[in-house]
Design an enzyme around this catalytic site. Structure first.
Site, PDB file in Angstrom:
ATOM      1  CG  HIS A  61      -1.937   1.071   1.225  1.00  0.00           C
ATOM      2  ND1 HIS A  61      -3.131   0.958   1.884  1.00  0.00           N
ATOM      3  CD2 HIS A  61      -1.961   2.281   0.635  1.00  0.00           C
ATOM      4  CE1 HIS A  61      -3.842   2.059   1.698  1.00  0.00           C
ATOM      5  NE2 HIS A  61      -3.137   2.883   0.950  1.00  0.00           N
ATOM      6  NE  ARG A  65       0.931  11.362  -3.300  1.00  0.00           N
ATOM      7  CZ  ARG A  65      -0.155  11.065  -2.592  1.00  0.00           C
ATOM      8  NH1 ARG A  65      -1.180  10.472  -3.166  1.00  0.00           N
ATOM      9  NH2 ARG A  65      -0.249  11.365  -1.308  1.00  0.00           N
ATOM     10  CG  ASN A  95      -4.988   8.115  -4.534  1.00  0.00           C
ATOM     11  OD1 ASN A  95      -4.036   7.355  -4.685  1.00  0.00           O
ATOM     12  ND2 ASN A  95      -5.096   8.894  -3.476  1.00  0.00           N
ATOM     13  CE  LYS A 146      -7.688   1.819  -1.578  1.00  0.00           C
ATOM     14  NZ  LYS A 146      -6.630   2.763  -1.310  1.00  0.00           N
ATOM     15  CG  HIS A 181     -10.049   4.513   2.029  1.00  0.00           C
ATOM     16  ND1 HIS A 181      -8.898   5.210   2.288  1.00  0.00           N
ATOM     17  CD2 HIS A 181     -10.995   5.071   2.837  1.00  0.00           C
ATOM     18  CE1 HIS A 181      -9.132   6.145   3.195  1.00  0.00           C
ATOM     19  NE2 HIS A 181     -10.411   6.085   3.536  1.00  0.00           N
ATOM     20  CG  HIS A 237      -6.177   2.405   5.518  1.00  0.00           C
ATOM     21  ND1 HIS A 237      -7.543   2.351   5.413  1.00  0.00           N
ATOM     22  CD2 HIS A 237      -5.735   3.085   4.436  1.00  0.00           C
ATOM     23  CE1 HIS A 237      -7.905   2.985   4.325  1.00  0.00           C
ATOM     24  NE2 HIS A 237      -6.838   3.425   3.703  1.00  0.00           N
ATOM     25  CG  ASP A 310      -2.168   4.804   3.420  1.00  0.00           C
ATOM     26  OD1 ASP A 310      -2.001   5.128   2.228  1.00  0.00           O
ATOM     27  OD2 ASP A 310      -3.208   5.073   4.055  1.00  0.00           O
ATOM     28  CG  HIS A 314       0.243  15.011   0.891  1.00  0.00           C
ATOM     29  ND1 HIS A 314      -0.531  15.016  -0.248  1.00  0.00           N
ATOM     30  CD2 HIS A 314      -0.276  14.045   1.691  1.00  0.00           C
ATOM     31  CE1 HIS A 314      -1.483  14.088  -0.137  1.00  0.00           C
ATOM     32  NE2 HIS A 314      -1.340  13.473   1.020  1.00  0.00           N
ATOM     33  N   GLY A 330      -2.662  12.317   4.811  1.00  0.00           N
ATOM     34  CA  GLY A 330      -1.653  11.278   4.626  1.00  0.00           C
ATOM     35  C   GLY A 330      -0.257  11.731   5.012  1.00  0.00           C
TER      36      GLY A 330
HETATM   37  O1  DOR Z   1      -4.316   9.467   4.252  1.00  0.00           O
HETATM   38  C1  DOR Z   1      -4.575   9.169   3.081  1.00  0.00           C
HETATM   39  N1  DOR Z   1      -3.773   9.565   2.060  1.00  0.00           N
HETATM   40  N2  DOR Z   1      -5.673   8.471   2.821  1.00  0.00           N
HETATM   41  C2  DOR Z   1      -6.110   8.272   1.560  1.00  0.00           C
HETATM   42  O2  DOR Z   1      -7.119   7.659   1.379  1.00  0.00           O
HETATM   43  C3  DOR Z   1      -5.375   8.823   0.412  1.00  0.00           C
HETATM   44  C4  DOR Z   1      -3.960   9.051   0.744  1.00  0.00           C
HETATM   45  C5  DOR Z   1      -3.280   9.926  -0.283  1.00  0.00           C
HETATM   46  O3  DOR Z   1      -3.354   9.607  -1.464  1.00  0.00           O
HETATM   47  O4  DOR Z   1      -2.659  10.916   0.091  1.00  0.00           O
HETATM   48 ZN    ZN Z   2      -3.623   4.882   0.825  1.00  0.00          ZN
HETATM   49 ZN    ZN Z   3      -6.935   4.618   1.979  1.00  0.00          ZN
END
Ligand code: DOR
Ligand code: ZN
Ligand code: ZN
Length: 451
Positions: A61, A65, A95, A146, A181, A237, A310, A314, A330
């Site tokens: 997980h 990016r 995502n 997902k 999720h 998670h 996870d 950012h 995140g």
């Molecule tokens: O904390 C998270 N960050 N939860 C998510 O579902 C997405 C992830 C992200 O892509 O930053």
């Molecule tokens: Zn995630």
């Molecule tokens: Zn998630």
């Protein structure tokens, strides 16, 4: 016969035991495990001086990016972080921008990943808008699908139970995993609206929107919608005691259900949100200590199947908004997940056997990575080498990830990944990346059932 590489003087985890042995590698596979005199001659020999050798760890997980989110992380920086953190295989979430949920987006991303990755990488897809495309996305190599229930990311309308049912049915027919999720979008939105109206914008208020009930509610909906399908459900998670109970009950019905926990939810609790503020905002959020304790029990007792970092990079600016509703959710995790778990091993929260199950054997089994997860002759030569006694301090500024912040910055931990071998090649050596981008391989899921 001359092997490519022989590793001598190791303490290697094999079938629940730690054995003093040597390992011979040829063309990216283990060819012999045994005592040093039994080893073939080799082009290269490395003395590991009694270091601990584990099967290459899998982080199932991560958010790597790249593409239009490359300013946060790209395949090179993200997989450098993976190698530095002791992971030899990572599974990347969809995502992205563009969202990975159609053949074209997946092909394009596979192409970029192939040129840039330092470790093995598999790519998830979100559900396509048109379910008839799902088998083709799977054939193209998606490692699994997902489903984000906390917000609308992919093409399946998450407000529509029938759409969910159809999605699970199709995924079940193809024989692919669906990773979920589990947070209920509508409950979160409702709570959030109420809080916004009363100007509740702090980090703590995020927890009042993302309650335990939102997790359980989403799990129950998903379990119901997938009831008649053959889908292998994997809950990402898990954060709450009730959520874990729900999964335990579902497992009893004989349905193929597995679940993951993150190191964040094992190591931290809601009191850390008060301490770290916006930086500690993630989805689903950190919870009270009772939940943290339930999860710790879950990993030691075997109710939880995998650990996923996870890793959600950012920029600092994105994590520093003044209203919590604007903060990006995140935190990065690839470079701290293993040392944190080694700390739990040291504290007797879990055994080595459980650690290897959670980080290697189970993810390999769930995602059908048959040549991974174990050190055995014939399997892929992915290895994580650990200095079990090394005491060191987490310094986020030194991360390979572009996200140079951490909830564990300044923590003293014991146990460090010191070398990472991927398909027999040394990728990370003493925190340095010693291989070129493109050294890792793409791992394709593909249809287990042809339709
Ligand atoms: O904390 C998270 N960050 N939860 C998510 O579902 C997405 C992830 C992200 O892509 O930053
Ligand atoms: Zn995630
Ligand atoms: Zn998630």
């Amino acid at each position: 016969m001359i092997a490519d590489l022989v590793l001598n003087n190791t303490k290697t985890y094999i079938k629940g035991e730690i054995l003093e042995c040597s390992i011979a590698i040829e063309e990216g596979k283990f060819i012999k495990i045994g005592r040093q005199p039994q080893m073939p001659n080799a082009d290269q020999k490395i003395n590991l001086h009694g270091m601990l050798v584990l099967p290459g760890l899998i982080d199932e997980h991560v958010h790597l990016r790249d593409e239009k989110k490359a300013y946060k992380e790209d395949f090179i920086s993200g997989t450098a972080a993976a190698a530095a953190g002791g992971f030899t295989t990572v599974l990347d979430m969809p995502n992205n921008q563009p969202v990975t949920n159609n053949v074209e987006a997946l092909k394009n991303r596979l192409d970029i990943a192939e040129r840039r990755t330092l470790v093995n990488v598999g790519l998830y897809s979100e559900f396509p808008r048109n379910l008839t495309e799902l088998p083709q996305i799977s054939r193209e190599g998606a490692i699994g699908f997902k489903l984000f229930m906390g917000n609308q990311v992919g093409g399946l309308n998450i407000d529509d139970d029938q759409a969910l049912k159809n999605g699970f049915k199709t995924a079940g027919e193809v024989g692919t995993v669906v990773a979920v999720h589990a947070e209920d979008k509508n409950q979160i939105m409702f709570n959030e609206q109420q809080l916004k109206q009363t100007k509740h914008n702090s980090a703590k208020d995020f927890l009042s929107a993302h309650t335990e009930q939102t997790e359980v509610q989403a799990m129950k909906r998903v379990l119901k919608a997938s009831e008649d399908s053959k889908t292998n459900l994997h809950f990402c998670h898990v954060t709450s005691q009730q959520g874990l109970e729900t999964i335990k009950e579902a497992k009893k019905t004989g349905k193929k259900v597995t679940c993951e926990v993150t190191p964040n939810h094992l190591m931290l609790s809601s009191s850390d949100v008060a301490l770290y503020g916006m930086m500690a905002i993630m989805m689903p959020p950190l919870r009270d200590k009772t939940h943290q304790e339930a999860l710790l029990k879950g990993i030691s007792q075997g109710d939880i199947d995998t650990i996923g970092s996870d890793h959600a990079p950012h920029t600092i600016e994105e994590k520093s908004a003044s209203s919590v509703w604007e903060v990006k959710v995140g935190v990065p995790g690839l470079e701290t997940a293993l040392p944190l778990m080694l700390t739990l091993v040291r504290k007797n929260w879990l055994t080595f056997q459980r650690l290897v199950e959670l980080f290697a054997e189970k993810p390999a089994e769930i995602y059908g990575l048959v040549s991974k997860g174990k050190i055995e002759e014939g399997k892929d030569a992915d290895l994580t080498i650990i200095d079990y006694n090394q005491r060191w301090t987490v310094v986020a500024a030194e991360f390979k990830s572009k996200a140079k912040f951490s909830l564990y910055n300044g923590w003293e931990v014991v146990g460090k990944p010191v070398k990472t071998f991927v398909n027999g090649a040394l990728i990370m050596d003493e925190s340095e990346i010693v291989a070129k981008p493109g050294s890792g391989k793409i791992i394709r899921g593909g249809n287990k059932v042809s339709i």
